[in-house]
Design a protein around this motif. Structure first.
Motif, short mmCIF file in Angstrom:
data_model
loop_
_atom_site.label_atom_id
_atom_site.label_comp_id
_atom_site.label_asym_id
_atom_site.label_seq_id
_atom_site.Cartn_x
_atom_site.Cartn_y
_atom_site.Cartn_z
N LEU A 45 0.86 -1.20 0.00
CA LEU A 45 0.00 0.00 0.00
C LEU A 45 0.89 1.24 0.00
CD1 LEU A 45 -2.64 -1.17 2.66
CD2 LEU A 45 -2.53 -1.66 0.21
N PRO A 46 0.32 2.39 -0.28
CA PRO A 46 1.14 3.60 -0.30
C PRO A 46 1.80 3.87 1.05
CG PRO A 46 -0.99 4.00 -1.30
CD PRO A 46 -1.06 2.63 -0.70
N GLY A 47 2.91 4.60 1.01
CA GLY A 47 3.61 4.96 2.24
C GLY A 47 4.43 3.82 2.81
N GLY A 48 4.72 2.81 1.97
CA GLY A 48 5.55 1.71 2.45
C GLY A 48 4.80 0.70 3.28
N LEU A 49 3.48 0.85 3.40
CA LEU A 49 2.70 -0.11 4.19
C LEU A 49 2.55 -1.41 3.43
CD1 LEU A 49 -0.36 1.93 5.53
CD2 LEU A 49 1.60 1.09 6.85
N GLN A 50 2.61 -2.50 4.15
CA GLN A 50 2.23 -3.79 3.59
C GLN A 50 1.21 -4.40 4.53
OE1 GLN A 50 5.39 -6.57 2.58
NE2 GLN A 50 6.76 -4.87 2.28
N ARG A 51 0.21 -5.04 3.96
CA ARG A 51 -0.80 -5.70 4.79
C ARG A 51 -1.08 -7.09 4.23
NH1 ARG A 51 0.64 -2.60 7.83
NH2 ARG A 51 -0.46 -0.99 8.97
N SER A 52 -1.28 -8.01 5.16
CA SER A 52 -1.54 -9.41 4.78
C SER A 52 -3.04 -9.66 4.79
CB SER A 52 -0.88 -10.35 5.80
OG SER A 52 0.50 -10.09 5.87
N TYR A 53 -3.54 -10.27 3.73
CA TYR A 53 -4.96 -10.60 3.66
C TYR A 53 -5.12 -12.04 3.18
CZ TYR A 53 -5.53 -5.55 4.01
OH TYR A 53 -5.47 -4.26 4.43
N SER A 54 -5.96 -12.79 3.89
CA SER A 54 -6.23 -14.18 3.49
C SER A 54 -6.95 -14.23 2.16
CB SER A 54 -7.12 -14.86 4.54
OG SER A 54 -6.46 -14.96 5.76
N LEU A 55 -6.65 -15.24 1.39
CA LEU A 55 -7.38 -15.46 0.14
C LEU A 55 -8.66 -16.22 0.46
CD1 LEU A 55 -4.32 -16.27 -2.12
CD2 LEU A 55 -5.76 -14.22 -2.20
N VAL A 56 -9.77 -15.67 0.02
CA VAL A 56 -11.09 -16.16 0.40
C VAL A 56 -11.60 -17.20 -0.59
CG1 VAL A 56 -13.49 -15.44 0.72
CG2 VAL A 56 -11.65 -13.92 1.42
N ASN A 57 -11.22 -17.06 -1.85
CA ASN A 57 -11.87 -17.86 -2.88
C ASN A 57 -11.36 -19.29 -2.88
OD1 ASN A 57 -9.58 -16.15 -4.04
ND2 ASN A 57 -9.78 -17.68 -5.67
N ASP A 58 -12.10 -20.14 -3.59
CA ASP A 58 -11.75 -21.55 -3.75
C ASP A 58 -10.38 -21.64 -4.42
OD1 ASP A 58 -11.51 -24.18 -4.63
OD2 ASP A 58 -13.64 -24.35 -5.12
N PRO A 59 -9.43 -22.36 -3.82
CA PRO A 59 -8.11 -22.46 -4.46
C PRO A 59 -8.17 -23.07 -5.85
CG PRO A 59 -8.04 -23.27 -2.19
CD PRO A 59 -9.48 -23.03 -2.52
N ASP A 107 -10.19 -22.05 -8.10
CA ASP A 107 -10.46 -20.94 -9.03
C ASP A 107 -9.13 -20.27 -9.34
OD1 ASP A 107 -13.11 -21.44 -8.70
OD2 ASP A 107 -13.46 -19.74 -7.34
N ARG A 108 -8.59 -20.52 -10.48
CA ARG A 108 -7.23 -20.06 -10.76
C ARG A 108 -7.19 -18.67 -11.39
NH1 ARG A 108 -3.23 -23.52 -11.51
NH2 ARG A 108 -2.08 -21.55 -11.53
N HIS A 109 -8.35 -18.12 -11.73
CA HIS A 109 -8.33 -16.87 -12.51
C HIS A 109 -8.36 -15.62 -11.66
CE1 HIS A 109 -12.52 -17.54 -11.59
NE2 HIS A 109 -12.77 -16.27 -11.88
N HIS A 110 -8.59 -15.75 -10.36
CA HIS A 110 -8.65 -14.52 -9.54
C HIS A 110 -8.23 -14.80 -8.10
CE1 HIS A 110 -13.18 -15.26 -8.33
NE2 HIS A 110 -12.40 -16.27 -8.03
N TYR A 111 -7.94 -13.71 -7.39
CA TYR A 111 -7.74 -13.75 -5.94
C TYR A 111 -8.81 -12.84 -5.33
CZ TYR A 111 -2.81 -15.23 -6.72
OH TYR A 111 -1.65 -15.88 -7.08
N VAL A 112 -9.44 -13.32 -4.28
CA VAL A 112 -10.42 -12.49 -3.57
C VAL A 112 -9.96 -12.35 -2.12
CG1 VAL A 112 -12.83 -12.22 -2.87
CG2 VAL A 112 -12.28 -13.32 -5.06
N ILE A 113 -9.97 -11.12 -1.64
CA ILE A 113 -9.67 -10.86 -0.23
C ILE A 113 -10.83 -10.05 0.35
CG2 ILE A 113 -7.16 -10.84 -0.57
CD1 ILE A 113 -7.34 -7.73 -0.33
N ALA A 114 -10.91 -9.99 1.66
CA ALA A 114 -11.92 -9.15 2.32
C ALA A 114 -11.23 -8.37 3.42
CB ALA A 114 -13.04 -10.01 2.89
N VAL A 115 -11.63 -7.11 3.56
CA VAL A 115 -10.97 -6.21 4.52
C VAL A 115 -12.02 -5.62 5.45
CG1 VAL A 115 -9.52 -4.17 4.79
CG2 VAL A 115 -9.20 -5.67 2.81
#
Ligand code: FES
Length: 316
Positions: A44-58, A60-68
């Protein structure tokens, strides 16, 4: 951070204060595969990094879904995610990393989630459905309005008996974690992701179980970061010595001095900032290292831990 460029395809409100983000590859290369329980570190801007779990069915190879979840005490990450990204934006991300893997051969997997802690279990439940393995989810939220993924969970719950929802503000009680653990059949694996109080109860309840059956993921620190300062840190490879002042973490001190150090959660839960220790005794404040690893004093999470000795020597 080994990198991916992700293109934000859509945002969706999942519940009060919770937004999901669907990313696809920003280039021609397909997204790397991931396993259930994995997360990505978004830059993220300002040098921030944040970890988010992948929600979707592994699968499904065409996308990554996260929730915040928009945290009331956001230090910038969730506040930015809730206000700035728009479809079509590109974000840099790590490849998927799995610190919370699913034991796929268990005859039964029991998940205990608090709030946004449900996210890794969405991918795990989908994976277990693919494998034809049984699972149960105990999902605690403050209110129905705050319960994300209820519709998706009812679809995943093929038997209609796998999901128990607890709304703590609606007299539906809380999951009785001690009873859930006591009643867990032999060979089942137990997982917990949620606030620290829930994780502490879970850890205590599971004390008598074989550790390989017990899995948890923290998303916030259980201890304050060490900011008392008053010690020095020597960087063995460059020969630099830095003084850590009161009010600063070791990570602040390293970054202020221009030392390139990787970090993500800044809370001692993800392990990204793990740094080898050559001399001195760290004041371990993280939730990442095991008690045995802390006692060995061979590594320190510089984002939150300090020093019990006047000098630390790090292998950087
Ligand atoms: S950055 Fe996550 S443990 Fe330090």
């Amino acid at each position: 951070m080994s990198g991916l460029q992700l293109l934000l395809r859509q945002l969706r409100r999942e519940a009060e204060g919770i937004v999901s983000y669907e990313f696809v590859s920003a280039g021609d290369a397909p997204l790397p595969a991931f396993t259930a329980g994995a997360h990505i570190d978004l830059q993220l801007p300002g040098g921030l990094q944040r970890s988010y779990s992948l929600v979707n069915d592994p699968g499904d190879r065409h996308h990554y879904v996260i929730a915040v979840d928009r945290a009331a005490d956001s230090r910038g990450g969730s506040a930015w995610m809730h206000s700035m990204p728009r479809p079509g934006d590109r974000l840099a991300s790590s490849v998927p990393i799995n610190d919370f893997p699913l034991y796929e051969d268990a005859p039964l997997s029991i998940f205990i989630a608090g709030g946004i802690g449900v996210t890794p279990f969405m991918a795990m439940a989908a994976r277990l459905n693919t494998l034809g393995r049984a699972w149960r989810l105990h999902y605690a939220v403050r209110s129905r309005q705050r319960a994300a993924y209820v519709q998706e969970l009812s679809t995943l719950d093929r038997s209609g008996t796998s999901v128990n929802l607890y709304c703590t503000s609606e007299d539906m009680g809380r999951p009785d974690i001690v009873a859930i653990v006591c009643d867990a059949p032999a060979g089942s694996h137990l997982y917990c992701c949620g606030p620290n109080g829930m994780l502490d109860t879970f850890t205590t309840a599971c004390a008598g179980l074989a550790p390989q059956r017990v899995h948890l993921e923290r998303f916030s620190a259980s201890q304050e970061a060490a900011t008392a300062g008053g010690y020095e840190v020597r960087l063995a490879r460059s020969g630099k010595t830095l003084g850590v002042e009161a009010g600063k973490t070791l990570l602040d001190t390293l970054l202020d001095a221009g030392v390139p150090i990787q970090y993500a959660c800044s809370q001692g839960v993800c392990g990204t900032c793990s740094t080898p220790v050559l001399e001195g005794t760290p004041d371990h404040r993280d939730d990442y290292l095991s008690n045995e690893e802390k006692a060995a004093n061979q590594a320190i999470m510089v984002c939150c831990s300090g020093s019990l000795t006047p000098r630390l020597v790090l292998d950087i």
